[in-house]
Design a protein around this motif. Structure first.
Motif, short mmCIF file in Angstrom:
data_model
loop_
_atom_site.label_atom_id
_atom_site.label_comp_id
_atom_site.label_asym_id
_atom_site.label_seq_id
_atom_site.Cartn_x
_atom_site.Cartn_y
_atom_site.Cartn_z
N GLN A 131 73.63 3.29 56.01
CA GLN A 131 72.84 4.18 55.15
C GLN A 131 71.49 3.59 54.73
N ALA A 132 71.41 2.30 54.60
CA ALA A 132 70.15 1.69 54.18
C ALA A 132 69.11 1.78 55.30
N GLY A 133 67.93 2.17 54.94
CA GLY A 133 66.84 2.20 55.92
C GLY A 133 66.75 3.46 56.75
N LEU A 134 67.60 4.44 56.48
CA LEU A 134 67.52 5.68 57.24
C LEU A 134 66.22 6.42 56.92
N ALA A 135 65.68 7.08 57.94
CA ALA A 135 64.50 7.91 57.75
C ALA A 135 64.63 9.15 58.63
N PRO A 136 65.55 10.06 58.27
CA PRO A 136 65.78 11.23 59.13
C PRO A 136 64.56 12.14 59.18
N MET A 137 64.35 12.73 60.34
CA MET A 137 63.22 13.66 60.49
C MET A 137 63.49 14.93 59.69
N PRO A 138 62.58 15.35 58.84
CA PRO A 138 62.77 16.61 58.11
C PRO A 138 62.44 17.81 59.00
N ILE A 139 63.26 18.83 58.94
CA ILE A 139 62.97 20.08 59.66
C ILE A 139 62.97 21.21 58.64
N ALA A 140 61.89 21.95 58.61
CA ALA A 140 61.72 23.02 57.63
C ALA A 140 62.10 24.39 58.19
N SER A 141 61.76 24.63 59.47
CA SER A 141 61.99 25.95 60.04
C SER A 141 61.99 25.85 61.56
N GLY A 142 62.42 26.94 62.19
CA GLY A 142 62.44 26.98 63.63
C GLY A 142 62.34 28.40 64.14
N SER A 143 61.93 28.55 65.38
CA SER A 143 61.86 29.85 66.02
C SER A 143 61.91 29.64 67.52
#
Length: 439
Positions: free
Chosen positions: A30-42
């Motif tokens: 868990q330490a150091g995680l940097a997941p890519m944020p996703i706001a929307s898709g189409s």
């Protein structure tokens, strides 16, 4: 308890901080995680909270087969929520009945009923249970290069590293499946690989005691392990071994099913008849969690007068069922399965083959439909795998060029949504070639 307040989403940094501060992530330190944020898709594209656009060549976890925000599926979920948002599995419901009917229309001959689950893992879990109860036997034989899910028996049936710290279920045996590029059997042709892998499999059955083995649980095409295409005759040989020793054949179509291979099910490409088929992911593109087991008539009848000791509160949840019906109808009407086949045959396959000719870093490409893997090597002669550090750099470069990739071990998996156009596929493949050429 975390004291960090949730801040209204506005940018990638805010969302990442809120996520990592409160969410416990799968398969991760868990330490150091940097997941890519996703706001929307189409369609086949997604956007982050900073407005950056990415062409999705991952389908998330190889499940968004009809692409993002398909209007018919979104509408079906909304309409079902307005009419009946939830119902227990003991009650009859039109959404569940119709979903089962639509799935059976595309199931192998001889399948009679559908048992609905929440995902692929518990689909495999319940298929194993059915096979054990039907045969009165205990052992389950699966392959080392495989992934079947993260529940008790499914993770032990899995062949990769994730099995080892989780081996709490009983009665699991593993074998090596065919993989000519890295053959365990000293094979030099696909025919040799198939014959020797089948000999190896049957010898394990004999050594374990055929009367102790309830089922073989195989991915029709092992996906996470590298899109390992079965060589000619292999799946027919597996079926023959199962028939010879009275073993149930369970084909795991969780990743490969519902359009991914350019066929409704991956098994349709090989004309093989299983006893049970597990599914999830593409059946509704993951819009609502859902999975299930296609059950043959013989196994279904086992439980006509005998209680099946299994069930889930959300088995056949109406929102999931509505999304399944809408997804399958959209695939039928828009010829999405046919599109996957065409894109694989005319764009992805030829483009990857040409790329492999030009680039020494590519050891092998393999796949079908919109289900491909590029195996990367440090040395073409020795086939030494490209190290993790270089794979990390490749992933970073792909994303910098606007491609959302799926990487596993030394491979780039080319697994876009099945609705991808030829132009979109060309764009993504050109990015991959550019990054590999400049590494």
């Amino acid at each position: 308890m975390s004291q960090s307040p949730f801040i209204q989403p506005s940018d990638n940094a805010t969302i990442t901080a809120a996520d990592t501060g409160n969410v416990f992530h799968s398969w991760s330190a868990q330490a150091g995680l940097a997941p890519m944020p996703i706001a929307s898709g189409s369609g086949v594209k997604v956007w982050d909270f900073d407005g950056n656009e990415y062409l999705d060549f991952s389908s998330q976890l190889v499940n968004v087969n009809i692409g993002y925000q398909h209007p018919a599926v979104v509408t079906a979920i909304q309409e079902q929520a307005a009419r009946l948002a939830t119902v227990g599995p003991a009650y009859a419901n039109d959404a569940r009945a119709k979903a089962a009917q639509k799935i059976l229309e595309h199931a192998p001959e001889g399948m009679q009923k559908i048992f609905f689950t929440n995902a692929g893992a518990d689909a495999n879990e319940n298929a194993i249970r059915m096979a054990r109860l039907h045969t009165g036997r205990d052992k389950v034989l699966s392959l080392y290069r495989s992934y079947h899910g993260n529940t008790g028996a499914a993770i032990v049936a899995t062949g990769d590293w994730r099995r080892v710290p989780n081996e709490f279920a009983r009665g699991h045996v593993h074998a090596f499946g065919p993989y000519l590029y890295r053959s365990e059997f000293w094979a030099s042709t696909a025919e040799e690989e198939s014959a020797r892998a089948l000999h190896h499999l049957e010898r394990i059955v004999q050594a374990e005691g055929p009367s102790s083995i309830a089922a073989m649980l195989f991915e029709t095409i092992p996906g996470t392990a590298g899109v390992l295409m079965p060589p000619p005759g292999y799946l027919h040989g597996v079926r023959e071994i199962c028939d010879r020793y009275g073993i149930i054949l369970i084909l795991d179509e969780v990743m490969a099913g519902f359009g991914r291979t350019g066929a409704w099910l991956a098994l349709d490409n090989f004309d093989v008849r299983p006893d049970l088929v597990t599914f999830a992911k593409g059946v509704n593109s993951g819009y609502v969690p859902a999975g299930g087991v296609m059950i043959s008539e013989a196994i279904s009848k086992t439980f006509d007068d005998r209680v099946f000791p299994g069930g889930l509160t959300y088995s056949g949840h109406p929102l999931a069922m509505a999304s399944i019906v809408a997804t399958i109808e959209a695939m039928e009407q828009e010829k999405i399965v046919e599109n996957a086949a065409t894109i694989g045959e005319t764009v992805i396959g030829p483009r990857l083959a040409a790329m492999a000719e030009r680039l020494d870093v590519i050891g092998e490409v393999r796949g079908i439909g919109v289900f491909w893997a590029i195996e990367l090597v440090a040395d073409a002669e020795t086939r030494e795998m490209l190290p993790a550090s270089e794979m990390g750099a490749i992933k970073k470069a792909l994303m910098a060029h606007g491609l959302l990739p799926f990487l596993a071990d030394n491979r780039i998996h080319v697994v876009p949504p099945a609705v991808i156009t030829a132009d979109e596929a060309e764009t993504g493949l050109a990015i991959i070639e550019k990054v590999l050429s400049e590494r």
